[in-house]
Design a protein around this motif. Structure first.
Motif, PDB file in Angstrom:
ATOM      1  N   ALA A  17       0.829  -1.228   0.000  1.00 12.08           N
ATOM      2  CA  ALA A  17       0.000   0.000   0.000  1.00 12.08           C
ATOM      3  C   ALA A  17       0.853   1.264   0.000  1.00 12.08           C
ATOM      4  CB  ALA A  17      -0.929  -0.010   1.222  1.00 12.08           C
ATOM      5  N   THR A  18       2.166   1.115  -0.151  1.00 11.40           N
ATOM      6  CA  THR A  18       3.030   2.294  -0.071  1.00 11.40           C
ATOM      7  C   THR A  18       3.218   2.973  -1.425  1.00 11.40           C
ATOM      8  OG1 THR A  18       4.916   0.824  -0.329  1.00 11.40           O
ATOM      9  CG2 THR A  18       4.345   1.466   1.928  1.00 11.40           C
ATOM     10  N   SER A  19       2.613   2.436  -2.475  1.00  8.44           N
ATOM     11  CA  SER A  19       2.866   2.988  -3.816  1.00  8.44           C
ATOM     12  C   SER A  19       1.733   2.598  -4.754  1.00  8.44           C
ATOM     13  CB  SER A  19       4.199   2.413  -4.332  1.00  8.44           C
ATOM     14  OG  SER A  19       4.450   2.804  -5.659  1.00  8.44           O
ATOM     15  N   GLY A  20       1.616   3.325  -5.831  1.00  7.67           N
ATOM     16  CA  GLY A  20       0.788   2.942  -6.973  1.00  7.67           C
ATOM     17  C   GLY A  20      -0.636   2.507  -6.649  1.00  7.67           C
ATOM     18  N   GLY A  40       3.267  -2.458   3.951  1.00  7.41           N
ATOM     19  CA  GLY A  40       4.361  -2.408   2.982  1.00  7.41           C
ATOM     20  C   GLY A  40       5.668  -2.483   3.736  1.00  7.41           C
ATOM     21  N   ARG A  41       6.756  -2.269   3.021  1.00  5.89           N
ATOM     22  CA  ARG A  41       8.070  -2.343   3.682  1.00  5.89           C
ATOM     23  C   ARG A  41       8.681  -0.975   3.894  1.00  5.89           C
ATOM     24  NH1 ARG A  41      11.070  -5.646  -0.694  1.00  5.89           N
ATOM     25  NH2 ARG A  41      10.038  -3.936  -1.762  1.00  5.89           N
ATOM     26  N   ASP A  42       8.394  -0.042   3.017  1.00  4.32           N
ATOM     27  CA  ASP A  42       9.064   1.259   3.060  1.00  4.32           C
ATOM     28  C   ASP A  42       8.533   2.102   4.233  1.00  4.32           C
ATOM     29  OD1 ASP A  42      10.504   3.319   0.754  1.00  4.32           O
ATOM     30  OD2 ASP A  42       9.356   4.194   2.402  1.00  4.32           O
ATOM     31  N   ALA A 151       9.117 -14.221 -16.670  1.00 10.75           N
ATOM     32  CA  ALA A 151       8.992 -14.432 -15.216  1.00 10.75           C
ATOM     33  C   ALA A 151       7.700 -13.800 -14.704  1.00 10.75           C
ATOM     34  CB  ALA A 151      10.193 -13.833 -14.486  1.00 10.75           C
ATOM     35  N   TYR A 152       7.442 -12.594 -15.159  1.00 16.77           N
ATOM     36  CA  TYR A 152       6.239 -11.893 -14.696  1.00 16.77           C
ATOM     37  C   TYR A 152       4.971 -12.621 -15.156  1.00 16.77           C
ATOM     38  CZ  TYR A 152       3.089  -8.047 -13.584  1.00 16.77           C
ATOM     39  OH  TYR A 152       2.066  -7.292 -13.056  1.00 16.77           O
ATOM     40  N   CYS A 153       4.941 -13.017 -16.442  1.00 17.97           N
ATOM     41  CA  CYS A 153       3.772 -13.767 -16.943  1.00 17.97           C
ATOM     42  C   CYS A 153       3.586 -15.059 -16.142  1.00 17.97           C
ATOM     43  CB  CYS A 153       3.946 -14.142 -18.417  1.00 17.97           C
ATOM     44  SG  CYS A 153       3.642 -12.799 -19.553  1.00 17.97           S
ATOM     45  N   ASP A 186      -0.317   3.420 -14.904  1.00 19.69           N
ATOM     46  CA  ASP A 186       0.711   4.448 -14.741  1.00 19.69           C
ATOM     47  C   ASP A 186       1.098   4.579 -13.258  1.00 19.69           C
ATOM     48  OD1 ASP A 186       2.444   6.457 -15.131  1.00 19.69           O
ATOM     49  OD2 ASP A 186       0.992   7.903 -15.929  1.00 19.69           O
ATOM     50  N   THR A 187       2.072   3.778 -12.842  1.00 18.46           N
ATOM     51  CA  THR A 187       2.558   3.780 -11.455  1.00 18.46           C
ATOM     52  C   THR A 187       4.093   3.673 -11.507  1.00 18.46           C
ATOM     53  OG1 THR A 187       2.696   1.377 -11.168  1.00 18.46           O
ATOM     54  CG2 THR A 187       0.527   2.389 -10.781  1.00 18.46           C
ATOM     55  N   PRO A 188       4.756   3.718 -10.358  1.00 14.82           N
ATOM     56  CA  PRO A 188       6.223   3.530 -10.366  1.00 14.82           C
ATOM     57  C   PRO A 188       6.676   2.105 -10.679  1.00 14.82           C
ATOM     58  CG  PRO A 188       5.500   4.701  -8.388  1.00 14.82           C
ATOM     59  CD  PRO A 188       4.268   4.171  -9.041  1.00 14.82           C
TER      60      PRO A 188
HETATM   61  N1  LIG Z   1       1.516  -1.039 -13.039  1.00 16.62           N
HETATM   62  C1  LIG Z   1       1.055  -1.914 -13.915  1.00 16.62           C
HETATM   63  O1  LIG Z   1       1.138  -1.716 -15.152  1.00 16.62           O
HETATM   64  C2  LIG Z   1       0.371  -3.172 -13.443  1.00 16.62           C
HETATM   65  C3  LIG Z   1      -0.436  -3.866 -14.363  1.00 16.62           C
HETATM   66  C4  LIG Z   1      -1.070  -5.041 -13.946  1.00 16.62           C
HETATM   67  C5  LIG Z   1      -0.913  -5.500 -12.656  1.00 16.62           C
HETATM   68  N2  LIG Z   1      -0.106  -4.800 -11.791  1.00 16.62           N
HETATM   69  C6  LIG Z   1       0.051  -5.350 -10.437  1.00 16.62           C
HETATM   70  O2  LIG Z   1      -0.446  -4.418  -9.505  1.00 16.62           O
HETATM   71  C7  LIG Z   1       0.221  -4.578  -8.258  1.00 16.62           C
HETATM   72  C8  LIG Z   1       0.688  -3.228  -7.752  1.00 16.62           C
HETATM   73  O3  LIG Z   1       1.598  -2.697  -8.699  1.00 16.62           O
HETATM   74  P1  LIG Z   1       1.872  -1.120  -8.852  1.00 16.62           P
HETATM   75  O4  LIG Z   1       1.738  -0.811 -10.293  1.00 16.62           O
HETATM   76  O5  LIG Z   1       1.105  -0.337  -7.879  1.00 16.62           O
HETATM   77  O6  LIG Z   1       3.444  -1.117  -8.508  1.00 16.62           O
HETATM   78  P2  LIG Z   1       4.330  -0.245  -7.489  1.00 16.62           P
HETATM   79  O7  LIG Z   1       3.917   1.175  -7.552  1.00 16.62           O
HETATM   80  O8  LIG Z   1       5.742  -0.608  -7.815  1.00 16.62           O
HETATM   81  O9  LIG Z   1       3.943  -0.831  -6.069  1.00 16.62           O
HETATM   82  C9  LIG Z   1       4.318  -2.119  -5.692  1.00 16.62           C
HETATM   83  C10 LIG Z   1       4.035  -2.288  -4.217  1.00 16.62           C
HETATM   84  O10 LIG Z   1       4.440  -3.614  -3.853  1.00 16.62           O
HETATM   85  C11 LIG Z   1       5.129  -3.546  -2.631  1.00 16.62           C
HETATM   86  N3  LIG Z   1       6.064  -4.655  -2.460  1.00 16.62           N
HETATM   87  C12 LIG Z   1       7.047  -5.085  -3.273  1.00 16.62           C
HETATM   88  N4  LIG Z   1       7.700  -6.110  -2.714  1.00 16.62           N
HETATM   89  C13 LIG Z   1       7.107  -6.333  -1.521  1.00 16.62           C
HETATM   90  C14 LIG Z   1       7.320  -7.249  -0.470  1.00 16.62           C
HETATM   91  N5  LIG Z   1       8.321  -8.161  -0.505  1.00 16.62           N
HETATM   92  N6  LIG Z   1       6.506  -7.213   0.627  1.00 16.62           N
HETATM   93  C15 LIG Z   1       5.516  -6.301   0.682  1.00 16.62           C
HETATM   94  N7  LIG Z   1       5.273  -5.387  -0.266  1.00 16.62           N
HETATM   95  C16 LIG Z   1       6.071  -5.412  -1.354  1.00 16.62           C
HETATM   96  C17 LIG Z   1       5.826  -2.193  -2.637  1.00 16.62           C
HETATM   97  O11 LIG Z   1       5.930  -1.723  -1.306  1.00 16.62           O
HETATM   98  P3  LIG Z   1       7.276  -1.608  -0.441  1.00 16.62           P
HETATM   99  O12 LIG Z   1       8.388  -1.282  -1.369  1.00 16.62           O
HETATM  100  O13 LIG Z   1       6.981  -0.594   0.617  1.00 16.62           O
HETATM  101  O14 LIG Z   1       7.400  -2.965   0.167  1.00 16.62           O
HETATM  102  C18 LIG Z   1       4.807  -1.312  -3.353  1.00 16.62           C
HETATM  103  O15 LIG Z   1       3.916  -0.727  -2.425  1.00 16.62           O
HETATM  104  C19 LIG Z   1       1.357  -5.583  -8.506  1.00 16.62           C
HETATM  105  O16 LIG Z   1       0.960  -6.859  -8.068  1.00 16.62           O
HETATM  106  C20 LIG Z   1       1.497  -5.582 -10.023  1.00 16.62           C
HETATM  107  O17 LIG Z   1       2.007  -6.798 -10.513  1.00 16.62           O
HETATM  108  C21 LIG Z   1       0.520  -3.647 -12.145  1.00 16.62           C
END
Ligand SMILES: NC(=O)c1ccc[n+]([C@@H]2O[C@H](COP(=O)([O-])OP(=O)(O)OC[C@H]3O[C@@H](n4cnc5c(N)ncnc54)[C@H](OP(=O)(O)O)[C@@H]3O)[C@@H](O)[C@H]2O)c1
Length: 258
Positions: A17-20, A40-42, A151-153, A186-188
């Motif tokens: 919940a710390t991002s995106g 989250g971790r951050d 890997a992601y797929c 559109d996230t980090p």
């Molecule tokens: N962005 C896209 O295009 C997209 C599309 C489809 C699906 N998704 C999925 O949507 C989800 C969220 O992605 P997002 O786009 O919001 O990415 P993001 O902004 O990079 O956020 C990812 C989040 O995951 C957390 N995280 C990573 N490793 C972790 C761990 N070991 N333990 C706990 N938290 C962890 C991070 O928090 P901390 O660093 O604080 O731990 C961060 O809050 C993901 O599952 C991603 O695969 C994203």
């Protein structure tokens, strides 16, 4: 349930919940009346989020101890969890030749086993009470293959398979599992995966906002949908890919489509 449905007094935990997307989910849940446990971790970003939610907790989905501590904290404070959103996830965008076994394991560890670990911790309580909802944030990459995404797929296909099995196991238990498949958002995320110029390299790609994804995810949770593919275009591509895969491959060569 109204279109902008409420989650009054529901205890909702969001991983990542710390991002995106996770950050937007936490904010929107709080605005809709839920008692939100944002995790989250951050530490810095967790502290910044703390005033907007009921509880901000450190939770690393890779660590048994961390998950156990978070489960105990939720149990002590609320005595239950109504909604779990497995959102924490990481990307990896490179060719199969450059993807080591360690890379494969790291992505599977976070995206699949992380969600499994957190769910196994909270699910028994939900089943015992005969109600609850687990939302798994998968991806369109869990339904189709994408180049340079092996890997992601794999991790998102596995997450969907696991979720479908859980849906069967939990039939009649009062606990629902909702699978959410966003297209590009559109996230980090891409920068965090080391792909800092993703948007520049994909100028034609239209992306959803994290706010849109959160809104549609919460609607799906309220309606207890089995699976949602977000965005009409992604849904059409998904359907076409089931029926005539070569057509979608051809379209993707012409235009960057998700
Ligand atoms: N962005 C896209 O295009 C997209 C599309 C489809 C699906 N998704 C999925 O949507 C989800 C969220 O992605 P997002 O786009 O919001 O990415 P993001 O902004 O990079 O956020 C990812 C989040 O995951 C957390 N995280 C990573 N490793 C972790 C761990 N070991 N333990 C706990 N938290 C962890 C991070 O928090 P901390 O660093 O604080 O731990 C961060 O809050 C993901 O599952 C991603 O695969 C994203």
């Amino acid at each position: 349930m109204s279109a902008s449905g409420r989650f009054d007094d529901q205890i909702a935990l969001v991983t990542g919940a710390t991002s995106g997307i996770g950050l937007e989910l936490a904010r929107q849940l709080a605005a809709r009346g839920a008692k939100v446990v944002a995790t989250g971790r951050d530490q810095g970003r967790l502290m910044a989020l703390a005033p907007q939610v009921d509880l901000a907790l450190t939770l690393d989905v890779l660590q048994d101890d961390s998950v156990q501590a978070a489960t105990a904290a939720v149990q002590d404070r609320y005595g239950r969890l109504d909604l779990l959103i497995n959102n924490a996830g990481v990307g990896l965008f490179q060719s199969w030749q450059d993807t080591s076994m360690a890379d494969m394991r790291r992505i599977m560890d976070v995206n699949l086993f992380g969600a499994v670990r957190v769910t196994q911790a909270f699910l028994p309580g939900m089943v015992e009470r005969g109600r609850g909802c687990v939302v798994n944030i998968a991806s369109v990459a869990g339904e189709r293959g994408y180049a340079k995404h092996t890997a992601y797929c794999a991790s998102k296909h596995a997450m969907i398979g696991w979720s479908r099995g859980l849906q069967k196991d939990l039939k009649g238990s009062g606990v629902d599992v909702v699978i959410v498949c966003p297209p590009a958002v559109d996230t980090p995320f891409f920068g965090n995966a080391g792909f800092h110029d993703y948007k520049e390299k994909h100028p034609g790609l239209s992306m959803m906002s994290a706010g849109q994804v959160a809104e549609q995810t919460l609607q799906a949770a309220l309606a207890r949908k089995r699976q949602v593919i977000l965005s009409p275009r992604a849904k059409t591509l998904w359907l076409l890919d089931k029926l005539v895969p070569p057509l979608v491959d051809g379209l993707q060569k012409l235009k960057d489509l998700r």
